[in-house]
Design a protein around this motif. Structure first.
Motif, short mmCIF file in Angstrom:
data_model
loop_
_atom_site.label_atom_id
_atom_site.label_comp_id
_atom_site.label_asym_id
_atom_site.label_seq_id
_atom_site.Cartn_x
_atom_site.Cartn_y
_atom_site.Cartn_z
N ALA A 86 -8.54 -8.29 10.58
CA ALA A 86 -9.47 -7.18 10.41
C ALA A 86 -9.49 -6.22 11.59
N GLY A 87 -9.25 -6.73 12.80
CA GLY A 87 -9.34 -5.88 13.98
C GLY A 87 -8.09 -5.07 14.28
N VAL A 88 -7.03 -5.26 13.51
CA VAL A 88 -5.81 -4.47 13.72
C VAL A 88 -6.12 -2.99 13.44
N VAL A 89 -5.73 -2.12 14.34
CA VAL A 89 -5.92 -0.69 14.14
C VAL A 89 -5.03 -0.23 12.99
N LEU A 90 -5.60 0.52 12.07
CA LEU A 90 -4.86 0.95 10.88
C LEU A 90 -3.58 1.69 11.25
N GLY A 91 -3.66 2.59 12.22
CA GLY A 91 -2.48 3.33 12.64
C GLY A 91 -1.38 2.43 13.17
N GLN A 92 -1.75 1.37 13.88
CA GLN A 92 -0.77 0.42 14.40
C GLN A 92 -0.04 -0.28 13.27
N LEU A 93 -0.78 -0.70 12.25
CA LEU A 93 -0.17 -1.35 11.08
C LEU A 93 0.84 -0.41 10.42
N ILE A 94 0.45 0.84 10.20
CA ILE A 94 1.31 1.79 9.50
C ILE A 94 2.55 2.12 10.34
N GLU A 95 2.37 2.30 11.64
CA GLU A 95 3.50 2.59 12.52
C GLU A 95 4.52 1.46 12.52
N GLU A 96 4.02 0.23 12.65
CA GLU A 96 4.93 -0.92 12.71
C GLU A 96 5.63 -1.13 11.38
N ALA A 97 4.90 -0.91 10.28
CA ALA A 97 5.52 -1.03 8.96
C ALA A 97 6.64 0.00 8.80
N ALA A 98 6.39 1.22 9.20
CA ALA A 98 7.41 2.27 9.08
C ALA A 98 8.62 1.94 9.95
N ARG A 99 8.39 1.44 11.13
CA ARG A 99 9.49 1.09 12.03
C ARG A 99 10.38 0.03 11.41
N ARG A 100 9.78 -0.86 10.61
CA ARG A 100 10.54 -1.93 9.96
C ARG A 100 11.06 -1.53 8.58
N GLY A 101 10.85 -0.27 8.21
CA GLY A 101 11.34 0.19 6.91
C GLY A 101 10.50 -0.29 5.75
N LEU A 102 9.18 -0.37 5.95
CA LEU A 102 8.27 -0.81 4.90
C LEU A 102 7.36 0.35 4.51
N ALA A 103 7.39 0.72 3.25
CA ALA A 103 6.68 1.90 2.77
C ALA A 103 5.45 1.52 1.95
N GLY A 104 4.48 2.45 1.90
CA GLY A 104 3.33 2.25 1.04
C GLY A 104 2.04 2.83 1.57
N LEU A 105 1.89 2.89 2.89
CA LEU A 105 0.63 3.37 3.46
C LEU A 105 0.82 4.58 4.37
N GLU A 106 2.02 5.13 4.42
CA GLU A 106 2.29 6.20 5.38
C GLU A 106 1.41 7.44 5.18
N LEU A 107 0.96 7.69 3.96
CA LEU A 107 0.10 8.85 3.73
C LEU A 107 -1.28 8.68 4.37
N LEU A 108 -1.64 7.44 4.72
CA LEU A 108 -2.93 7.18 5.35
C LEU A 108 -2.86 7.32 6.87
N TYR A 109 -1.67 7.61 7.39
CA TYR A 109 -1.52 7.69 8.83
C TYR A 109 -2.40 8.79 9.40
N GLY A 110 -3.12 8.46 10.46
CA GLY A 110 -4.04 9.41 11.08
C GLY A 110 -5.49 9.12 10.75
N ILE A 111 -5.73 8.31 9.70
CA ILE A 111 -7.11 7.90 9.41
C ILE A 111 -7.55 6.92 10.49
N PRO A 112 -8.67 7.16 11.14
CA PRO A 112 -9.11 6.25 12.20
C PRO A 112 -9.65 4.95 11.63
#
Length: 283
Positions: free
Chosen positions: A80-106
């Protein structure tokens, strides 16, 4: 609480707890229940207005619950404490798609899960397969059906804590996904430029309309109460100009609701959660 919320307002909590891990969380909840101390959970503090009188009882900060695991087949487990932006950044770096449009939401994964954070065309809950939820001192896994995601909501209520989300991403191309992230961040900075501390969008979009347009049409862009002001750049944001009190923000929210309803017939509902006591009891 002004140090723990993005609006930078709010009185003190009686108790502020930061559990080190899941076991610590369960132990803390056991003590609070035994002592009959009320509590509430805090994620990133970006969607929260704490009144000036503060919070009677305990606040549980999930910041230390920050484990992030990438498994096979696009499965990701994020506490629960993982920052949303961190999750999306790391997923993108690993080639995992699905939440990139949420990037920037605090905010955090826990907050995104509880409120089903989203943008037009994409919601956090679409990628959630299940979640670990604590209720009544017991931790259990809820599937997506039980979580009942809807527009900016889920089945989670007070008395429940999201501990972990299990998400399923789709395969993508890392470089292309990271380009999307840069574009999304530039877009949000361009369209949601604001003048001070804020909590993001204050009101939900009513069916068939956009909250910011209704506020703008009511002539409220730049309107202020005390140190709180409707942003001149994005009318669904209220900014703390530096010395706002929570009561200023709350009064401005109520003014917006009244004047928008008068001009459009639509009653805007807050997207932000409002908690705490009205009167500054703790000095």
């Amino acid at each position: 609480m002004s140090r723990h919320t993005s609006w930078r307002v709010g009185g003190n909590a009686d108790v502020y707890l930061v559990p080190a891990d899941r076991e610590d969380l369960l132990a803390a909840l056991s003590v609070l229940e035994k002592e009959a101390i009320p509590w509430m959970v805090l994620g990133g503090g970006s969607n929260l207005l704490v009144r000036d009188g503060g919070i009677r009882g305990a606040v549980i900060d999930t910041a230390a619950l920050n484990r992030l695991e990438f498994l096979s087949g696009g499965e990701v487990r994020a506490e629960a404490g993982v920052v949303l932006g961190q999750l999306i950044e790391e997923a993108a770096r690993r080639g995992l798609a699905g939440l990139e449009l949420l990037y920037g939401i605090p905010g955090t994964v826990g907050g995104a899960l509880a409120m089903n954070a989203g943008v037009p065309g994409r919601e956090f809950g679409e990628r959630v397969e299940s979640a670990l939820i604590v209720e009544g001192g017991t931790m259990s896994r809820w599937d997506r059906q039980r979580l009942r995601f809807g527009y900016r909501r889920s089945a989670l209520t007070s008395g429940m804590i999201a501990v972990e989300a299990r998400l399923l991403f789709s395969p993508g191309e890392s470089e292309a996904l990271q380009t999307v992230l840069r574009e999304r961040l530039a877009y949000r900075r361009r369209t949601q430029k604001v003048e001070g501390a804020n909590a993001g969008s204050v009101f939900r979009n009513p069916p068939g309309a956009k909250a910011w347009e209704l506020i703008e049409e009511a002539g409220l862009k730049g309107a202020s109460v005390g140190g709180a002001q409707v942003s001149r750049f994005h009318a669904n944001f209220i900014v703390n100009q530096g010395k706002a009190q929570a009561e200023d923000i709350l009064a401005l929210i109520q003014r917006i609701q009244k004047e928008v309803e008068s001009s459009s017939g639509i009653r805007l509902e807050p997207e932000v959660k409002i908690v705490g006591e009205n009167t500054a009891l703790n000095g």
